[in-house]
Write an enzyme that holds these catalytic residues in place. Structure first.
Site, PDB file in Angstrom:
ATOM      1  N   TYR A 259      46.819  41.544  46.854  1.00 54.41           N
ATOM      2  CA  TYR A 259      46.131  41.389  45.567  1.00 54.41           C
ATOM      3  C   TYR A 259      45.716  39.934  45.340  1.00 54.41           C
ATOM      4  CZ  TYR A 259      45.028  41.670  40.601  1.00 54.41           C
ATOM      5  OH  TYR A 259      44.384  41.587  39.388  1.00 54.41           O
TER       6      TYR A 259
ATOM      7  N   GLU B  92      37.391  37.527  45.668  1.00 57.74           N
ATOM      8  CA  GLU B  92      36.383  38.028  44.728  1.00 57.74           C
ATOM      9  C   GLU B  92      35.849  36.890  43.859  1.00 57.74           C
ATOM     10  OE1 GLU B  92      37.580  41.397  42.340  1.00 57.74           O
ATOM     11  OE2 GLU B  92      38.819  42.196  43.971  1.00 57.74           O
TER      12      GLU B  92
END
Length: 221
Positions: free
Chosen positions: A147, A154
């Protein structure tokens, strides 16, 4: 009738999970092969089609939650899927200038490993009623590393696309126009980046809570 519906639901969700699993497996395979053979500059071009298809398929999971096919809360599913769809379509697909960035590799590897584990877990669970403990553990543990690497990639890709958004004006609506309306895609990206600030600890905290709940329950069973 309820039994038939339950059977159809399980059949559909089993097929859905394993089909999307295959898509993400292809993405990971092509990524690693391209890194070995050609380098990170060519990763996006090699995985573009399966990546877009596999990630876009996740939109169905929002519908699954709305229709009650799964118990996952929309509040947890919607932000994650929306942000990924924004990155794959609104950033990677839309701005070729960032498609050779090194962060593409960490992004795609983080996503694909996460999804390979997740879809195989749910596919096994739907098909057989349960999943082995090792797969359960992977499902609720790999995010601890993947994550942070995925979300930072991102953010990095959105940030790197900002100059090209501003220069090109892509998706922006300028005044004057017959609607008397203006929209700047660049500032939307700024807003999206700002949303990550409260969103990251919220989602990570939610996943930590789920991990503790599920693994503790399994251990005590």
């Amino acid at each position: 009738m309820a039994g038939v519906w339950s059977l159809l639901r399980r059949f559909y969700l089993t097929a859905y999970n394993w089909i999307v699993f295959a898509g993400w497996f292809q993405v990971l395979f092509l990524t690693l092969k391209t890194l070995k053979d050609s380098g990170y500059e060519h990763v996006y071009s090699s995985v573009e089609k399966p990546l877009l298809l596999a990630q876009s398929a996740a939109f169905l999971e929002i519908l699954h939650g709305i229709l009650g096919l799964v118990r996952s809360p929309i509040s947890a599913t919607l932000p994650q899927i929306s942000s990924r769809l924004y990155v794959v379509w609104g950033i990677l697909y839309s701005f070729p200038e960032v498609q050779k960035h090194p962060l593409i590799s960490s992004l795609v590897i983080s996503w694909s490993i996460t999804e390979i584990v997740r879809y195989s877990f749910f596919g096994t669970k739907e098909a057989f009623g349960s999943a082995p403990y090792w797969l359960l553990w992977l499902r609720y543990s790999t995010f601890l590393v993947l994550y942070p690497t995925g979300i930072s990639s991102e953010i990095g890709m959105i940030y790197n696309a900002l100059p090209f958004m501003k220069e090109s004006g892509l998706y922006s609506v300028r005044m004057p126009n017959k609607w008397n309306f203006s929209f700047d895609y660049f500032y939307l990206a700024i807003v999206v980046l700002a949303i990550y600030v409260p969103g990251i600890p919220h989602l990570y905290g939610y996943m930590l809570g789920q991990r503790k709940k599920v693994l503790t329950k399994t251990k005590n069973a």
